[in-house]
Design a protein around this motif. Structure first.
Motif, PDB file in Angstrom:
ATOM      1  N   ARG A 106       0.826  -1.211   0.000  1.00  0.00           N
ATOM      2  CA  ARG A 106       0.000   0.000   0.000  1.00  0.00           C
ATOM      3  C   ARG A 106       0.853   1.250   0.000  1.00  0.00           C
ATOM      4  NH1 ARG A 106       0.490  -1.338   5.417  1.00  0.00           N
ATOM      5  NH2 ARG A 106       0.322   0.347   6.977  1.00  0.00           N
ATOM      6  N   PHE A 107       2.041   1.165   0.585  1.00  0.00           N
ATOM      7  CA  PHE A 107       2.912   2.333   0.615  1.00  0.00           C
ATOM      8  C   PHE A 107       3.586   2.564  -0.733  1.00  0.00           C
ATOM      9  CE2 PHE A 107       2.994   1.293   5.282  1.00  0.00           C
ATOM     10  CZ  PHE A 107       2.311   2.431   5.684  1.00  0.00           C
ATOM     11  N   ALA A 126       2.284   9.457  -5.215  1.00  0.00           N
ATOM     12  CA  ALA A 126       0.972  10.114  -5.213  1.00  0.00           C
ATOM     13  C   ALA A 126       1.074  11.538  -4.684  1.00  0.00           C
ATOM     14  CB  ALA A 126      -0.012   9.312  -4.363  1.00  0.00           C
ATOM     15  N   GLU A 127       0.252  12.428  -5.246  1.00  0.00           N
ATOM     16  CA  GLU A 127       0.136  13.781  -4.724  1.00  0.00           C
ATOM     17  C   GLU A 127      -0.570  13.739  -3.366  1.00  0.00           C
ATOM     18  OE1 GLU A 127       1.433  16.485  -6.004  1.00  0.00           O
ATOM     19  OE2 GLU A 127       2.259  15.366  -7.697  1.00  0.00           O
ATOM     20  N   PRO A 128      -0.233  14.637  -2.447  1.00  0.00           N
ATOM     21  CA  PRO A 128      -0.825  14.593  -1.098  1.00  0.00           C
ATOM     22  C   PRO A 128      -2.351  14.577  -1.092  1.00  0.00           C
ATOM     23  CG  PRO A 128       1.027  16.114  -1.136  1.00  0.00           C
ATOM     24  CD  PRO A 128       0.799  15.686  -2.553  1.00  0.00           C
ATOM     25  N   GLU A 129      -2.983  15.355  -1.997  1.00  0.00           N
ATOM     26  CA  GLU A 129      -4.437  15.436  -1.983  1.00  0.00           C
ATOM     27  C   GLU A 129      -5.111  14.175  -2.524  1.00  0.00           C
ATOM     28  OE1 GLU A 129      -2.928  17.449  -5.757  1.00  0.00           O
ATOM     29  OE2 GLU A 129      -2.424  17.389  -3.609  1.00  0.00           O
ATOM     30  N   ARG A 130      -4.336  13.264  -3.090  1.00  0.00           N
ATOM     31  CA  ARG A 130      -4.877  12.001  -3.600  1.00  0.00           C
ATOM     32  C   ARG A 130      -4.184  10.796  -2.959  1.00  0.00           C
ATOM     33  NH1 ARG A 130      -8.177  12.173  -7.830  1.00  0.00           N
ATOM     34  NH2 ARG A 130      -7.707   9.997  -8.269  1.00  0.00           N
ATOM     35  N   ARG A 131      -3.422  11.040  -1.931  1.00  0.00           N
ATOM     36  CA  ARG A 131      -2.603   9.970  -1.341  1.00  0.00           C
ATOM     37  C   ARG A 131      -3.464   8.865  -0.720  1.00  0.00           C
ATOM     38  NH1 ARG A 131       1.646  12.811   1.458  1.00  0.00           N
ATOM     39  NH2 ARG A 131       2.781  12.648  -0.516  1.00  0.00           N
ATOM     40  N   ALA A 132      -4.510   9.224   0.003  1.00  0.00           N
ATOM     41  CA  ALA A 132      -5.357   8.211   0.636  1.00  0.00           C
ATOM     42  C   ALA A 132      -6.047   7.351  -0.418  1.00  0.00           C
ATOM     43  CB  ALA A 132      -6.389   8.867   1.545  1.00  0.00           C
ATOM     44  N   ARG A 133      -6.482   7.981  -1.510  1.00  0.00           N
ATOM     45  CA  ARG A 133      -7.122   7.198  -2.571  1.00  0.00           C
ATOM     46  C   ARG A 133      -6.130   6.267  -3.253  1.00  0.00           C
ATOM     47  NH1 ARG A 133     -10.380  12.220  -5.156  1.00  0.00           N
ATOM     48  NH2 ARG A 133      -8.873  13.296  -3.812  1.00  0.00           N
ATOM     49  N   ALA A 134      -4.886   6.703  -3.394  1.00  0.00           N
ATOM     50  CA  ALA A 134      -3.869   5.821  -3.979  1.00  0.00           C
ATOM     51  C   ALA A 134      -3.627   4.605  -3.090  1.00  0.00           C
ATOM     52  CB  ALA A 134      -2.570   6.596  -4.188  1.00  0.00           C
ATOM     53  N   ILE A 135      -3.525   4.850  -1.777  1.00  0.00           N
ATOM     54  CA  ILE A 135      -3.336   3.741  -0.840  1.00  0.00           C
ATOM     55  C   ILE A 135      -4.540   2.801  -0.883  1.00  0.00           C
ATOM     56  CG2 ILE A 135      -3.216   3.168   1.626  1.00  0.00           C
ATOM     57  CD1 ILE A 135      -1.554   5.740   1.980  1.00  0.00           C
ATOM     58  N   SER A 136      -5.739   3.378  -0.905  1.00  0.00           N
ATOM     59  CA  SER A 136      -6.948   2.559  -0.874  1.00  0.00           C
ATOM     60  C   SER A 136      -7.110   1.724  -2.137  1.00  0.00           C
ATOM     61  CB  SER A 136      -8.178   3.445  -0.675  1.00  0.00           C
ATOM     62  OG  SER A 136      -8.430   4.260  -1.814  1.00  0.00           O
ATOM     63  N   THR A 137      -6.582   2.196  -3.259  1.00  0.00           N
ATOM     64  CA  THR A 137      -6.681   1.423  -4.498  1.00  0.00           C
ATOM     65  C   THR A 137      -5.906   0.120  -4.387  1.00  0.00           C
ATOM     66  OG1 THR A 137      -6.948   3.429  -5.831  1.00  0.00           O
ATOM     67  CG2 THR A 137      -6.215   1.437  -6.973  1.00  0.00           C
ATOM     68  N   VAL A 138      -4.723   0.185  -3.789  1.00  0.00           N
ATOM     69  CA  VAL A 138      -3.932  -1.035  -3.604  1.00  0.00           C
ATOM     70  C   VAL A 138      -4.610  -1.954  -2.593  1.00  0.00           C
ATOM     71  CG1 VAL A 138      -1.724  -1.937  -2.786  1.00  0.00           C
ATOM     72  CG2 VAL A 138      -1.777   0.086  -4.242  1.00  0.00           C
ATOM     73  N   LEU A 183      -0.332   9.861  16.295  1.00  0.00           N
ATOM     74  CA  LEU A 183      -1.734   9.452  16.194  1.00  0.00           C
ATOM     75  C   LEU A 183      -1.919   8.427  15.086  1.00  0.00           C
ATOM     76  CD1 LEU A 183      -4.783   9.629  16.707  1.00  0.00           C
ATOM     77  CD2 LEU A 183      -4.833  11.633  15.197  1.00  0.00           C
ATOM     78  N   ALA A 184      -1.291   8.663  13.946  1.00  0.00           N
ATOM     79  CA  ALA A 184      -1.421   7.740  12.827  1.00  0.00           C
ATOM     80  C   ALA A 184      -0.908   6.355  13.203  1.00  0.00           C
ATOM     81  CB  ALA A 184      -0.653   8.277  11.620  1.00  0.00           C
ATOM     82  N   SER A 216      -2.623   5.297   7.488  1.00  0.00           N
ATOM     83  CA  SER A 216      -1.459   5.183   6.600  1.00  0.00           C
ATOM     84  C   SER A 216      -1.219   6.485   5.844  1.00  0.00           C
ATOM     85  CB  SER A 216      -1.656   4.029   5.614  1.00  0.00           C
ATOM     86  OG  SER A 216      -1.776   2.792   6.288  1.00  0.00           O
ATOM     87  N   ALA A 217      -2.310   7.109   5.379  1.00  0.00           N
ATOM     88  CA  ALA A 217      -2.172   8.386   4.668  1.00  0.00           C
ATOM     89  C   ALA A 217      -1.657   9.475   5.606  1.00  0.00           C
ATOM     90  CB  ALA A 217      -3.508   8.791   4.060  1.00  0.00           C
ATOM     91  N   LEU A 218      -2.202   9.526   6.821  1.00  0.00           N
ATOM     92  CA  LEU A 218      -1.767  10.539   7.781  1.00  0.00           C
ATOM     93  C   LEU A 218      -0.299  10.338   8.153  1.00  0.00           C
ATOM     94  CD1 LEU A 218      -2.511  12.907   9.661  1.00  0.00           C
ATOM     95  CD2 LEU A 218      -3.189  11.209  11.383  1.00  0.00           C
ATOM     96  N   LEU A 219       0.113   9.099   8.303  1.00  0.00           N
ATOM     97  CA  LEU A 219       1.506   8.818   8.640  1.00  0.00           C
ATOM     98  C   LEU A 219       2.442   9.299   7.530  1.00  0.00           C
ATOM     99  CD1 LEU A 219       3.318   7.345  10.775  1.00  0.00           C
ATOM    100  CD2 LEU A 219       3.192   5.339   9.277  1.00  0.00           C
ATOM    101  N   THR A 220       2.081   8.998   6.289  1.00  0.00           N
ATOM    102  CA  THR A 220       2.901   9.416   5.156  1.00  0.00           C
ATOM    103  C   THR A 220       2.930  10.931   5.029  1.00  0.00           C
ATOM    104  OG1 THR A 220       2.317   7.356   4.018  1.00  0.00           O
ATOM    105  CG2 THR A 220       3.287   9.100   2.685  1.00  0.00           C
ATOM    106  N   ASP A 221       1.785  11.581   5.299  1.00  0.00           N
ATOM    107  CA  ASP A 221       1.728  13.045   5.254  1.00  0.00           C
ATOM    108  C   ASP A 221       2.647  13.700   6.279  1.00  0.00           C
ATOM    109  OD1 ASP A 221      -0.282  12.836   3.367  1.00  0.00           O
ATOM    110  OD2 ASP A 221      -1.914  13.214   4.787  1.00  0.00           O
ATOM    111  N   SER A 222       2.815  13.045   7.428  1.00  0.00           N
ATOM    112  CA  SER A 222       3.360  13.718   8.610  1.00  0.00           C
ATOM    113  C   SER A 222       4.861  13.600   8.793  1.00  0.00           C
ATOM    114  CB  SER A 222       2.657  13.169   9.865  1.00  0.00           C
ATOM    115  OG  SER A 222       1.258  13.311   9.769  1.00  0.00           O
ATOM    116  N   VAL A 223       5.544  12.861   7.900  1.00  0.00           N
ATOM    117  CA  VAL A 223       6.993  12.694   8.058  1.00  0.00           C
ATOM    118  C   VAL A 223       7.696  13.071   6.755  1.00  0.00           C
ATOM    119  CG1 VAL A 223       6.738  10.884   9.794  1.00  0.00           C
ATOM    120  CG2 VAL A 223       6.905  10.246   7.385  1.00  0.00           C
ATOM    121  N   PRO A 224       8.972  13.473   6.815  1.00  0.00           N
ATOM    122  CA  PRO A 224       9.713  13.837   5.604  1.00  0.00           C
ATOM    123  C   PRO A 224       9.889  12.642   4.667  1.00  0.00           C
ATOM    124  CG  PRO A 224      10.844  14.599   7.590  1.00  0.00           C
ATOM    125  CD  PRO A 224       9.772  13.670   8.045  1.00  0.00           C
ATOM    126  N   GLN A 225      10.011  12.927   3.367  1.00  0.00           N
ATOM    127  CA  GLN A 225      10.123  11.861   2.367  1.00  0.00           C
ATOM    128  C   GLN A 225      11.270  10.879   2.651  1.00  0.00           C
ATOM    129  OE1 GLN A 225      12.295  10.913  -0.231  1.00  0.00           O
ATOM    130  NE2 GLN A 225      10.834   9.409  -1.028  1.00  0.00           N
TER     131      GLN A 225
END
Length: 396
Positions: free
Chosen positions: A106-107, A113-125, A216-217, A323-332
């Protein structure tokens, strides 16, 4: 395709894991150790696999995970034939590597993925697992019958099929996952984000420690997964107490898995539109509702099935949004290490929960197990509320 097959292999074997453990060990009190060994293996392998992916990319780590899963399934079959319970647990731990591959994949979707579509990208997998994961429990009975003339117990038959499916998944992953998404994302990152020191486990731990939203994530993913695994793993045993056949157990678990995966695109869309914190709150509500339904079902197989379906929905909401929040919240640079840390945490806590689940059912009841699962959600709800208020204070 490899995600579909991986889901098929994991779901086919795990559907009767507790039943097989009861047969081999001769006691119900130890039946929960089989799924526990699986999540323990997933946890133990999550960091080595994350380290391999950090240095070599997603593809080598995912291929290796499926290969280890195939070997583990073979060991489970051998243990069932010779009635060796410790060996069964070793095999189940290796089997958990395939589950780790399904989770880590999923990661891979989030890497580019762009941040505004990151959760949808994860959910697709996550959604791609639906077909195989729902089909898996329903072919457990035919898989058992297929080995009847080979001296293999029927409950071990699904693991024979899983071994073959994992081998095919490994080949597909090796051939088709090109270019490697993690290596591509790293190459596209700014020069200051490409220093190897930022990719270490220490850097990942530091990134989580410094971000309340990352903490939290991490808790959201771990708690939702632990509550789901603890309740789901003992449901086949509880259903068998009330006269359910293997076919009916397979249908109930299939409905649960459909809840886990089939609606993940909806959870991804909600996470991107309403926010990660809102969907984490939805996860808590769904999981509590599921525990109430399943825990009070008694001999009502329909109510148990409804509870397990909602349990899957709650898990999906928690996993996708967390998973999306975790990816959003840390540096690449730290993301691969943090993602491995997340899977280590979620599977370690789920392993403890699975081990406790068998003891709770043996000493008390399935209803008390569901009550304990609901209690796990209270700290998550409090942390989500605290984080939301902290965010509101900063923005307002």
């Amino acid at each position: 395709m490899s995600q579909i097959l991986g889901g098929l292999g994991v779901a086919t074997g795990i559907a009767l894991a507790a039943v097989l453990a009861k047969q081999v060990s001769g006691t119900e009190a130890l039946s929960g150790l089989a799924p526990t060994a699986t999540v323990t293996g997933t946890a133990l392998l999550s960091m080595p696999l994350a380290a391999l992916m950090t240095s070599r990319g997603r593809r080598p780590g995912l291929v290796l995970a499926y290969l280890i899963g195939a070997v583990g399934a073979g060991v489970v079959v051998l243990a069932a034939v010779i009635s060796n319970f410790p060996l069964l647990l070793v095999g189940m731990a290796g089997f958990g590597a395939a589950s780790s591959a399904n989770l880590q994949a999923r990661f891979a979707a989030a890497d580019l993925a762009e941040p505004e579509r990151r959760a949808r990208a994860i959910s697709t997998v996550v959604w791609a697992t639906t077909i195989g994961a729902v089909l898996g429990p329903n072919i457990a009975a035919p898989a058992g019958r297929s080995v009847s003339g080979l001296g293999i117990p029927a409950a071990a038959g699904p693991f024979v099929w899983s071994a073959g499916v994992f081998l095919v998944s490994a080949v597909l992953m090796a051939v088709m996952l090109r270019p490697d998404p993690l290596l591509t994302a790293r190459a596209l990152a700014p020069a200051e984000d490409q220093h190897p020191a930022g990719r270490s486990l220490r850097a990942g731990v530091r990134a989580v420690r410094e971000s309340p939203r990352a903490r939290l994530a991490l808790v959201a993913v771990a708690v939702s997964h632990t509550a789901m695994v603890s309740i789901m793993s003992m449901t086949p045993v509880a259903l068998s107490h009330h006269g359910a056949s293997i076919q009916l157990i397979g249908l109930v678990i299939s409905g649960h898995i459909a809840g886990m995966y089939a609606f993940s695109p909806l959870m991804g869309w909600l996470s991107d539109r309403l926010g990660r914190l809102s969907v984490i709150g939805l996860s808590v509500g769904l999981l509590c509702c599921a525990a109430l339904l399943a825990g009070t079902a008694g001999d009502s197989h329909g109510q148990t099935a409804a509870g397990l379906f909602i349990l899957g929905l709650g898990w999906s909401a928690g996993l996708v949004s967390g998973s999306a929040l975790l990816t959003d919240s840390v540096p690449q640079p730290a993301r691969a290490a943090v993602q491995g840390l997340s899977d280590l945490t979620m599977n370690t806590t789920a392993g403890i929960g699975g081990a406790a689940a068998g003891l709770i059912v043996a000493q008390a009841s399935y209803g008390w197990l569901n009550a304990a699962g609901a209690c796990l959600l209270l700290p998550l709800a409090a942390l989500a509320l605290f984080t939301r208020r902290g965010k509101a204070a900063l923005t307002g």
